[in-house]
Scaffold this motif. Structure first.
Motif, PDB file in Angstrom:
ATOM      1  N   GLY A  45       0.801  -1.218   0.000  1.00 57.41           N
ATOM      2  CA  GLY A  45       0.000   0.000   0.000  1.00 57.41           C
ATOM      3  C   GLY A  45       0.833   1.267   0.000  1.00 57.41           C
ATOM      4  N   TYR A  46       0.296   2.305  -0.627  1.00 59.97           N
ATOM      5  CA  TYR A  46       0.995   3.582  -0.701  1.00 59.97           C
ATOM      6  C   TYR A  46       1.203   4.174   0.695  1.00 59.97           C
ATOM      7  CZ  TYR A  46       2.113   8.381  -2.059  1.00 59.97           C
ATOM      8  OH  TYR A  46       2.728   9.601  -2.205  1.00 59.97           O
ATOM      9  N   ALA A  47       0.197   4.074   1.559  1.00 64.40           N
ATOM     10  CA  ALA A  47       0.296   4.682   2.889  1.00 64.40           C
ATOM     11  C   ALA A  47       1.468   4.112   3.673  1.00 64.40           C
ATOM     12  CB  ALA A  47      -1.007   4.484   3.664  1.00 64.40           C
ATOM     13  N   GLY A  48       1.607   2.797   3.677  1.00 68.16           N
ATOM     14  CA  GLY A  48       2.697   2.176   4.413  1.00 68.16           C
ATOM     15  C   GLY A  48       4.063   2.517   3.856  1.00 68.16           C
ATOM     16  N   ASN A  49       4.136   2.703   2.544  1.00 69.30           N
ATOM     17  CA  ASN A  49       5.412   3.005   1.909  1.00 69.30           C
ATOM     18  C   ASN A  49       5.795   4.479   1.996  1.00 69.30           C
ATOM     19  OD1 ASN A  49       6.757   0.642   0.424  1.00 69.30           O
ATOM     20  ND2 ASN A  49       4.586   0.344  -0.029  1.00 69.30           N
ATOM     21  N   ARG A  50       4.898   5.328   2.486  1.00 68.57           N
ATOM     22  CA  ARG A  50       5.208   6.752   2.572  1.00 68.57           C
ATOM     23  C   ARG A  50       5.225   7.282   4.004  1.00 68.57           C
ATOM     24  NH1 ARG A  50       7.374   5.959  -1.341  1.00 68.57           N
ATOM     25  NH2 ARG A  50       7.147   6.945  -3.401  1.00 68.57           N
ATOM     26  N   VAL A  51       5.213   6.394   4.989  1.00 68.26           N
ATOM     27  CA  VAL A  51       5.359   6.821   6.380  1.00 68.26           C
ATOM     28  C   VAL A  51       6.735   7.452   6.554  1.00 68.26           C
ATOM     29  CG1 VAL A  51       5.559   6.045   8.781  1.00 68.26           C
ATOM     30  CG2 VAL A  51       3.771   5.099   7.297  1.00 68.26           C
ATOM     31  N   GLN A  93      -1.525  11.534   6.688  1.00 64.98           N
ATOM     32  CA  GLN A  93      -0.985  12.076   7.933  1.00 64.98           C
ATOM     33  C   GLN A  93      -1.507  11.307   9.146  1.00 64.98           C
ATOM     34  OE1 GLN A  93      -2.139  16.182   7.714  1.00 64.98           O
ATOM     35  NE2 GLN A  93      -0.548  16.723   6.228  1.00 64.98           N
ATOM     36  N   THR A  94      -2.798  10.973   9.115  1.00 66.09           N
ATOM     37  CA  THR A  94      -3.399  10.212  10.212  1.00 66.09           C
ATOM     38  C   THR A  94      -2.744   8.846  10.343  1.00 66.09           C
ATOM     39  OG1 THR A  94      -5.536  11.327   9.943  1.00 66.09           O
ATOM     40  CG2 THR A  94      -5.553   9.214  11.097  1.00 66.09           C
ATOM     41  N   TYR A  95      -2.558   8.178   9.202  1.00 68.75           N
ATOM     42  CA  TYR A  95      -1.958   6.845   9.226  1.00 68.75           C
ATOM     43  C   TYR A  95      -0.498   6.917   9.675  1.00 68.75           C
ATOM     44  CZ  TYR A  95      -0.521   2.177   7.791  1.00 68.75           C
ATOM     45  OH  TYR A  95      -0.026   0.901   7.794  1.00 68.75           O
ATOM     46  N   LEU A 124      -0.362   7.359  13.333  1.00 69.09           N
ATOM     47  CA  LEU A 124      -0.710   6.112  14.013  1.00 69.09           C
ATOM     48  C   LEU A 124       0.479   5.158  14.032  1.00 69.09           C
ATOM     49  CD1 LEU A 124      -2.722   4.006  15.183  1.00 69.09           C
ATOM     50  CD2 LEU A 124      -3.314   3.433  12.821  1.00 69.09           C
ATOM     51  N   VAL A 125       1.121   4.989  12.878  1.00 72.43           N
ATOM     52  CA  VAL A 125       2.252   4.054  12.797  1.00 72.43           C
ATOM     53  C   VAL A 125       3.415   4.526  13.665  1.00 72.43           C
ATOM     54  CG1 VAL A 125       3.977   3.058  11.257  1.00 72.43           C
ATOM     55  CG2 VAL A 125       1.602   3.235  10.503  1.00 72.43           C
ATOM     56  N   ALA A 126       3.771   5.801  13.543  1.00 73.62           N
ATOM     57  CA  ALA A 126       4.903   6.320  14.312  1.00 73.62           C
ATOM     58  C   ALA A 126       4.607   6.318  15.809  1.00 73.62           C
ATOM     59  CB  ALA A 126       5.250   7.738  13.838  1.00 73.62           C
ATOM     60  N   GLY A 127       3.416   6.760  16.178  1.00 74.49           N
ATOM     61  CA  GLY A 127       3.061   6.828  17.595  1.00 74.49           C
ATOM     62  C   GLY A 127       2.975   5.464  18.240  1.00 74.49           C
ATOM     63  N   ASP A 169      -8.639   4.395  14.164  1.00 77.86           N
ATOM     64  CA  ASP A 169      -7.767   3.790  13.173  1.00 77.86           C
ATOM     65  C   ASP A 169      -7.880   4.509  11.843  1.00 77.86           C
ATOM     66  OD1 ASP A 169      -7.480   1.478  10.912  1.00 77.86           O
ATOM     67  OD2 ASP A 169      -6.084   1.243  12.567  1.00 77.86           O
ATOM     68  N   GLY A 170      -6.766   4.589  11.108  1.00 78.68           N
ATOM     69  CA  GLY A 170      -6.740   5.345   9.864  1.00 78.68           C
ATOM     70  C   GLY A 170      -7.772   4.903   8.854  1.00 78.68           C
ATOM     71  N   ALA A 171      -7.892   3.591   8.609  1.00 78.46           N
ATOM     72  CA  ALA A 171      -8.832   3.106   7.611  1.00 78.46           C
ATOM     73  C   ALA A 171     -10.269   3.344   8.044  1.00 78.46           C
ATOM     74  CB  ALA A 171      -8.601   1.625   7.350  1.00 78.46           C
ATOM     75  N   THR A 172     -10.554   3.264   9.343  1.00 78.47           N
ATOM     76  CA  THR A 172     -11.906   3.513   9.839  1.00 78.47           C
ATOM     77  C   THR A 172     -12.280   4.974   9.667  1.00 78.47           C
ATOM     78  OG1 THR A 172     -11.553   1.780  11.475  1.00 78.47           O
ATOM     79  CG2 THR A 172     -13.438   3.215  11.809  1.00 78.47           C
ATOM     80  N   LEU A 173     -11.358   5.865   9.983  1.00 78.44           N
ATOM     81  CA  LEU A 173     -11.600   7.284   9.775  1.00 78.44           C
ATOM     82  C   LEU A 173     -11.815   7.588   8.302  1.00 78.44           C
ATOM     83  CD1 LEU A 173      -8.892   8.773  12.164  1.00 78.44           C
ATOM     84  CD2 LEU A 173     -11.345   8.771  12.543  1.00 78.44           C
ATOM     85  N   ALA A 174     -11.093   6.879   7.453  1.00 78.44           N
ATOM     86  CA  ALA A 174     -11.196   7.115   6.019  1.00 78.44           C
ATOM     87  C   ALA A 174     -12.596   6.824   5.514  1.00 78.44           C
ATOM     88  CB  ALA A 174     -10.190   6.242   5.273  1.00 78.44           C
TER      89      ALA A 174
END
Length: 422
Positions: free
Chosen positions: A109-115, A137-139, A142-145, A338-343
């Motif tokens: 996924g793009y989101a995981g590859n751009r953290v 940004q939300t995702y 979440l990953v970093a935090g 969660d990022g996907a839920t917010l999406a």
């Protein structure tokens, strides 16, 4: 439609997983093979509508019901990511060793590859879509935090595990007396190798949670959800006796791929979390506005009325928005942040255009109320689509990486939708 390893080893690990599944009370009449969508699951024999294609006892699943959260109050994705990495660290001593071995090695996924990427790079790749940028940004937060809070693995390992969870999890709604009580998430070995198609004519499988064959009800006429909730209320999270069942929703000839739908979603969901774009995707949308309020303010500015009309416009905006959406908006954006839920909540609130020049009816009604003329409303929508199209073309550029190339295809598909309206 599957961004995973196409090697012979990948299919061999899936075959080993199928053997593990069947030796532990599950079953499958499909096996892994490389097809047009990448690695998928193909029928070993003719399968008739209603037959069980795959069964996975919930005791073989990694779930947020019986996995230990790494810290209090964390989202389901953090719980399941920690579970995957814990089992991977255990090696062959893990009950889920074959499942972990079957997972793709790359971050999906793009989101995981751009953290952790610079905002300028992301902005250049995704264009002017503020909703997509916010979701990224939300995702990333979440990953970093969560990685900082857990701290047991490297940043790359954590990004990998989080991407695996977001691209492979089954969501189960548990209800009691018709009221929503709980959402459970499952990582279901072997079943999560099923590929997606957005064409309903190609989808041939559906899944649900059922009581395992031969198991007697634990609570008379109570539903599965009620039984699980009874365990929850007594402090026992017991999933024994139940299974995730994939059934054929139509006949599947021998050798044909078993296909499910991951949901009737726009490209955004697949682009960010799955790393592919369904082709075709009749559910794809291009946003014009994020909310009704934003759309009404834009129309007011378009009219260019003098400052003394400001109060009258404010009343007109409020009345028009209330007439279309008395609730005032989507409300709850997700129970766990969660990022996907917010999406999903953001996607539902946005005002979009879709395939075949379709326009969100709420936007057409809003501008018809404010202008008093449907032709004026249509003209305003075309003007807005033209502006969004120009903004995207001005800010975007081609990407040299795989993620950048995916982003370029994502933008081009959106431009096509906007051009249909303009």
């Amino acid at each position: 439609n599957c961004a995973i390893d196409l090697s012979t080893n990948a299919c061999a690990s899936a075959d080993a997983l199928a053997e593990w599944l069947e030796s532990n009370g599950g079953g499958a009449v499909v096996r892994a093979k490389v097809g047009s969508r990448g690695r998928g699951l193909f029928a070993l024999r003719d399968i008739r509508k209603g037959e069980v294609v795959i069964s996975v006892p919930l005791s073989l699943c990694l779930t947020d019901v019986d996995s230990r959260p790494p810290y209090p109050g964390c989202p389901y994705s953090v719980t399941l990511a920690a579970a995957i990495l814990t089992e991977r660290d255990a090696g062959e001593s893990s009950r889920w060793a074959r499942y972990v071995a079957s997972l793709p090695e790359e971050i999906v996924g793009y989101a995981g590859n751009r953290v952790g990427y610079d905002e300028a790079v992301i902005g250049a790749e995704v264009g002017g879509d503020e909703a997509v940028r916010e979701e990224l940004q939300t995702y990333a937060a979440l990953v970093a935090g969560s990685h900082a809070a857990v701290g047991a693995w490297t940043a790359r390992q954590w990004r990998w595990a989080m991407s695996a969870v977001h691209s492979r999890t089954f969501r189960v709604e548990l209800e009691r007396a018709g009221r929503k009580r709980r959402t459970a998430r499952l990582l279901a070995p072997f079943a999560d190798l099923l590929n997606h198609d957005s064409d309903p004519n190609l989808v041939c499988c559906e899944w649900d949670v059922e009581r395992a064959a031969g198991e007697e009800s634990l609570a008379g006429e109570e539903s599965l959800a009620e039984e699980l909730l009874a365990g929850e209320e007594s402090g026992v999270d017991d999933v024994d006796g139940f299974e995730l069942v994939v059934r054929a929703s139509r006949n599947i000839p021998k050798g044909r791929e078993a296909i499910v739908s991951y949901g009737e979603r726009s490209d955004v969901h697949f682009f960010l979390y799955y790393g592919f774009l369904p082709e075709p995707n009749p559910h794809n949308r291009a946003p014009l506005f994020r909310t009704l309020d934003e759309a009404a303010v834009w129309y007011e500015r378009l009219c260019g009325d003098p400052p003394e009309s400001e109060k009258a416009w404010a009343r007109a905006r409020a009345d028009a928005v209330a007439a279309i959406d008395p609730s005032g908006g989507p409300g709850d954006e997700g129970e766990d942040g969660d990022g996907a839920t917010l999406a999903a909540a953001r996607e539902a609130a946005s005002l979009d255009v879709g395939e075949n020049s379709t326009v969100d009816d709420r936007l057409l009604r809003l501008y018809s109320i404010l202008s008093g003329d449907e032709d004026v409303a249509i003209a305003a929508i075309r003007l807005r689509a033209s502006g969004v199209l120009r903004e995207g073309e001005d800010e975007s550029e081609e990407g040299s990486s795989e993620a950048g190339a995916l982003a370029a295809r994502f933008r081009e598909r959106r431009r096509k939708l906007l051009k249909q309206i303009v």
